[in-house]
Design a protein around this motif. Structure first.
Motif, PDB file in Angstrom:
ATOM      1  N   VAL A  71     -26.963  -3.003-117.351  1.00  0.00           N
ATOM      2  CA  VAL A  71     -26.279  -1.907-116.662  1.00  0.00           C
ATOM      3  C   VAL A  71     -27.333  -0.896-116.250  1.00  0.00           C
ATOM      4  N   TRP A  72     -27.361  -0.554-114.971  1.00  0.00           N
ATOM      5  CA  TRP A  72     -28.379   0.389-114.499  1.00  0.00           C
ATOM      6  C   TRP A  72     -27.892   1.143-113.267  1.00  0.00           C
ATOM      7  N   LEU A  73     -28.571   2.250-112.983  1.00  0.00           N
ATOM      8  CA  LEU A  73     -28.297   3.033-111.773  1.00  0.00           C
ATOM      9  C   LEU A  73     -29.315   2.659-110.708  1.00  0.00           C
ATOM     10  N   LEU A  74     -28.827   2.261-109.533  1.00  0.00           N
ATOM     11  CA  LEU A  74     -29.740   2.044-108.401  1.00  0.00           C
ATOM     12  C   LEU A  74     -30.168   3.403-107.862  1.00  0.00           C
ATOM     13  N   ASN A  75     -29.195   4.270-107.686  1.00  0.00           N
ATOM     14  CA  ASN A  75     -29.426   5.689-107.407  1.00  0.00           C
ATOM     15  C   ASN A  75     -28.274   6.436-108.076  1.00  0.00           C
ATOM     16  N   HIS A 112     -24.599  -0.210-111.412  1.00  0.00           N
ATOM     17  CA  HIS A 112     -24.507  -1.671-111.353  1.00  0.00           C
ATOM     18  C   HIS A 112     -24.344  -2.294-112.731  1.00  0.00           C
ATOM     19  N   LEU A 113     -23.589  -3.381-112.773  1.00  0.00           N
ATOM     20  CA  LEU A 113     -23.516  -4.232-113.958  1.00  0.00           C
ATOM     21  C   LEU A 113     -23.772  -5.667-113.550  1.00  0.00           C
ATOM     22  N   GLU A 114     -24.646  -6.313-114.300  1.00  0.00           N
ATOM     23  CA  GLU A 114     -24.924  -7.739-114.105  1.00  0.00           C
ATOM     24  C   GLU A 114     -24.737  -8.418-115.454  1.00  0.00           C
ATOM     25  N   ALA A 115     -24.019  -9.547-115.478  1.00  0.00           N
ATOM     26  CA  ALA A 115     -23.754 -10.216-116.750  1.00  0.00           C
ATOM     27  C   ALA A 115     -23.359 -11.672-116.524  1.00  0.00           C
ATOM     28  N   LEU A 150     -12.144 -12.059-112.093  1.00  0.00           N
ATOM     29  CA  LEU A 150     -13.204 -11.119-111.718  1.00  0.00           C
ATOM     30  C   LEU A 150     -12.619  -9.808-111.207  1.00  0.00           C
ATOM     31  N   HIS A 151     -11.546  -9.904-110.437  1.00  0.00           N
ATOM     32  CA  HIS A 151     -10.903  -8.697-109.912  1.00  0.00           C
ATOM     33  C   HIS A 151     -10.401  -7.812-111.061  1.00  0.00           C
ATOM     34  N   GLN A 152      -9.832  -8.413-112.093  1.00  0.00           N
ATOM     35  CA  GLN A 152      -9.362  -7.643-113.246  1.00  0.00           C
ATOM     36  C   GLN A 152     -10.534  -6.968-113.959  1.00  0.00           C
ATOM     37  N   ILE A 153     -11.631  -7.701-114.093  1.00  0.00           N
ATOM     38  CA  ILE A 153     -12.817  -7.143-114.754  1.00  0.00           C
ATOM     39  C   ILE A 153     -13.362  -5.967-113.951  1.00  0.00           C
ATOM     40  N   GLU A 154     -13.432  -6.123-112.625  1.00  0.00           N
ATOM     41  CA  GLU A 154     -13.936  -5.048-111.767  1.00  0.00           C
ATOM     42  C   GLU A 154     -13.073  -3.796-111.888  1.00  0.00           C
ATOM     43  N   GLU A 155     -11.762  -3.988-111.961  1.00  0.00           N
ATOM     44  CA  GLU A 155     -10.853  -2.847-112.099  1.00  0.00           C
ATOM     45  C   GLU A 155     -11.117  -2.088-113.398  1.00  0.00           C
ATOM     46  N   VAL A 156     -11.280  -2.815-114.504  1.00  0.00           N
ATOM     47  CA  VAL A 156     -11.530  -2.188-115.800  1.00  0.00           C
ATOM     48  C   VAL A 156     -12.872  -1.457-115.794  1.00  0.00           C
ATOM     49  N   LEU A 157     -13.898  -2.105-115.267  1.00  0.00           N
ATOM     50  CA  LEU A 157     -15.233  -1.515-115.257  1.00  0.00           C
ATOM     51  C   LEU A 157     -15.293  -0.254-114.394  1.00  0.00           C
ATOM     52  N   TYR A 158     -14.565  -0.261-113.294  1.00  0.00           N
ATOM     53  CA  TYR A 158     -14.571   0.908-112.409  1.00  0.00           C
ATOM     54  C   TYR A 158     -13.756   2.058-112.982  1.00  0.00           C
ATOM     55  N   GLU A 159     -12.558   1.736-113.470  1.00  0.00           N
ATOM     56  CA  GLU A 159     -11.652   2.781-113.938  1.00  0.00           C
ATOM     57  C   GLU A 159     -12.133   3.435-115.239  1.00  0.00           C
ATOM     58  N   LYS A 160     -12.723   2.646-116.129  1.00  0.00           N
ATOM     59  CA  LYS A 160     -13.110   3.172-117.438  1.00  0.00           C
ATOM     60  C   LYS A 160     -14.577   3.607-117.511  1.00  0.00           C
ATOM     61  N   PHE A 161     -15.438   3.007-116.676  1.00  0.00           N
ATOM     62  CA  PHE A 161     -16.868   3.292-116.787  1.00  0.00           C
ATOM     63  C   PHE A 161     -17.506   3.718-115.467  1.00  0.00           C
ATOM     64  N   ASN A 162     -16.713   3.761-114.394  1.00  0.00           N
ATOM     65  CA  ASN A 162     -17.207   4.150-113.071  1.00  0.00           C
ATOM     66  C   ASN A 162     -18.316   3.221-112.562  1.00  0.00           C
ATOM     67  N   ASN A 205     -19.442   0.632-110.108  1.00  0.00           N
ATOM     68  CA  ASN A 205     -18.912   0.281-108.785  1.00  0.00           C
ATOM     69  C   ASN A 205     -19.593  -0.917-108.122  1.00  0.00           C
ATOM     70  N   HIS A 206     -20.570  -1.529-108.792  1.00  0.00           N
ATOM     71  CA  HIS A 206     -21.193  -2.756-108.285  1.00  0.00           C
ATOM     72  C   HIS A 206     -21.274  -3.763-109.432  1.00  0.00           C
ATOM     73  N   VAL A 207     -20.545  -4.863-109.301  1.00  0.00           N
ATOM     74  CA  VAL A 207     -20.447  -5.839-110.391  1.00  0.00           C
ATOM     75  C   VAL A 207     -20.912  -7.209-109.904  1.00  0.00           C
ATOM     76  N   ASN A 208     -21.798  -7.826-110.678  1.00  0.00           N
ATOM     77  CA  ASN A 208     -22.284  -9.174-110.370  1.00  0.00           C
ATOM     78  C   ASN A 208     -22.189  -9.997-111.649  1.00  0.00           C
ATOM     79  N   ILE A 209     -21.241 -10.931-111.691  1.00  0.00           N
ATOM     80  CA  ILE A 209     -21.001 -11.715-112.895  1.00  0.00           C
ATOM     81  C   ILE A 209     -21.176 -13.210-112.609  1.00  0.00           C
ATOM     82  N   GLN A 210     -21.955 -13.859-113.445  1.00  0.00           N
ATOM     83  CA  GLN A 210     -22.183 -15.307-113.338  1.00  0.00           C
ATOM     84  C   GLN A 210     -21.183 -16.034-114.236  1.00  0.00           C
TER      85      GLN A 210
END
Length: 298
Positions: A235-239, A244-247, A264-276, A278-283
């Motif tokens: 998890v890191w800030l680009l700016n 961003h989250l990569e996992a 993936l859509h459910q995961i993105e919703e949780v990550l955005y709503e609870k942790f703000n 906004n860029h998710v890349n999951i393998q």
């Protein structure tokens, strides 16, 4: 999740601040030489460093707006973070130089033309005060603008200190006050410079933001049906706008890609709503033989 409303920082106020600081710098250098005031010259040096830092902030701001390309897939979004890092570093370097000069001048005081110091310090207070007001709103939303704002705000405080010192020298001929004020200004510069340096370094080094708890992210994501284990997490800030989250995600079942899209859509919703985030890349994975730790040493 990446299309979020954000504050739009413009460069118009930054340009006005640059013009004002050039005027202050030239006035104080000339006035400092004529009056013999180290505090006034130190304030001028600080103002000159501000002109350089404001120019750097201006060009970084312009660069950050350039579109991504094949060679620069992220564009120049980190230009403003680099500018903030450099600006913070210059604050600290200038501060140590001022401390050296203040100590030397304290033990070798010289008469100072206090009336000139007072008028030029007053000019610095007014011009820097206007610059601070111009950048105040943008500084709340952008680290680059915050670094420029801090430069200007400390300049305003320095000019206030020089003004007070000038009055004391004019009324009581306390010329040692010039060195004491210079020392105090320098200490303040170190404090604010270190804070900016720390924040910009954390982003450049891709550190996990201090407000993010990776274990809490895992707990929230693991509550979603179909999720096996989230691991190999970064998890890191680009700016300042893009978190961003990569996992890797080990799925509970050998599902189709269309089903993974829903997951993936459910995961993105949780990550955005609870942790703000906004860029998710999951393998996606299923029973793949690889390390399942949250943090994996690549």
């Amino acid at each position: 999740m990446s299309n979020i409303t954000k504050h739009q920082v413009t460069s118009r106020n930054l340009v006005l601040s640059i013009v004002l600081n050039i005027a202050i710098t030239l006035s104080q250098i000339i006035g400092g030489i004529i009056s013999g005031s180290l505090a006034l010259i130190s304030d001028a040096i600080h103002n000159f460093s501000d002109v350089v830092s404001l120019l750097l902030s201006f060009f970084a701001h312009k660069l950050s707006r350039k579109k991504a390309s094949i060679q620069q897939t992220f564009g120049f979004k980190r230009a403003e973070i680099i500018a903030a890092f450099i600006n913070a570093s210059t604050l600290i370097i200038v501060a140590f130089y001022l401390i050296y000069e203040a100590i030397h001048k304290f033990f070798n005081p010289e008469p100072i033309e206090a009336s000139l110091v007072v008028w030029l310090a007053l000019l610095g207070v007014v011009f820097n005060g206007v610059s601070v007001l111009l950048l105040q709103n943008d500084a709340k939303h952008n680290l680059n603008m915050r670094s420029a704002y801090v430069h200007l705000f400390t300049d305003m405080l320095a000019s206030v200190a020089v003004l007070i010192g000038g009055l004391l020298m004019y009324w009581y001929q306390w010329f040692w006050v010039d060195s004491v004020l210079t020392f105090a200004i320098a200490i303040y510069l170190i404090v604010v410079g270190l804070d900016l340096l720390k924040k910009s370094t954390q982003i450049l080094m891709l550190f996990t933001p201090s407000n993010i708890d990776i274990k809490e992210i895992v707990r929230e994501v693991h509550q979603i049906p179909g999720v096996g284990k989230l691991h190999h997490i970064h998890v890191w800030l680009l700016n300042e706008d893009e978190l961003h989250l990569e996992a890797h995600l080990d799925c509970e079942k050998d599902i189709r890609m269309s089903e993974f899209n829903d997951l993936l859509h459910q995961i993105e919703e949780v990550l955005y709503e609870k942790f703000n985030i906004n860029h998710v890349n999951i393998q996606p994975e299923f029973q793949k033989a690889d390390p399942k730790d949250f943090i994996v040493q690549d």
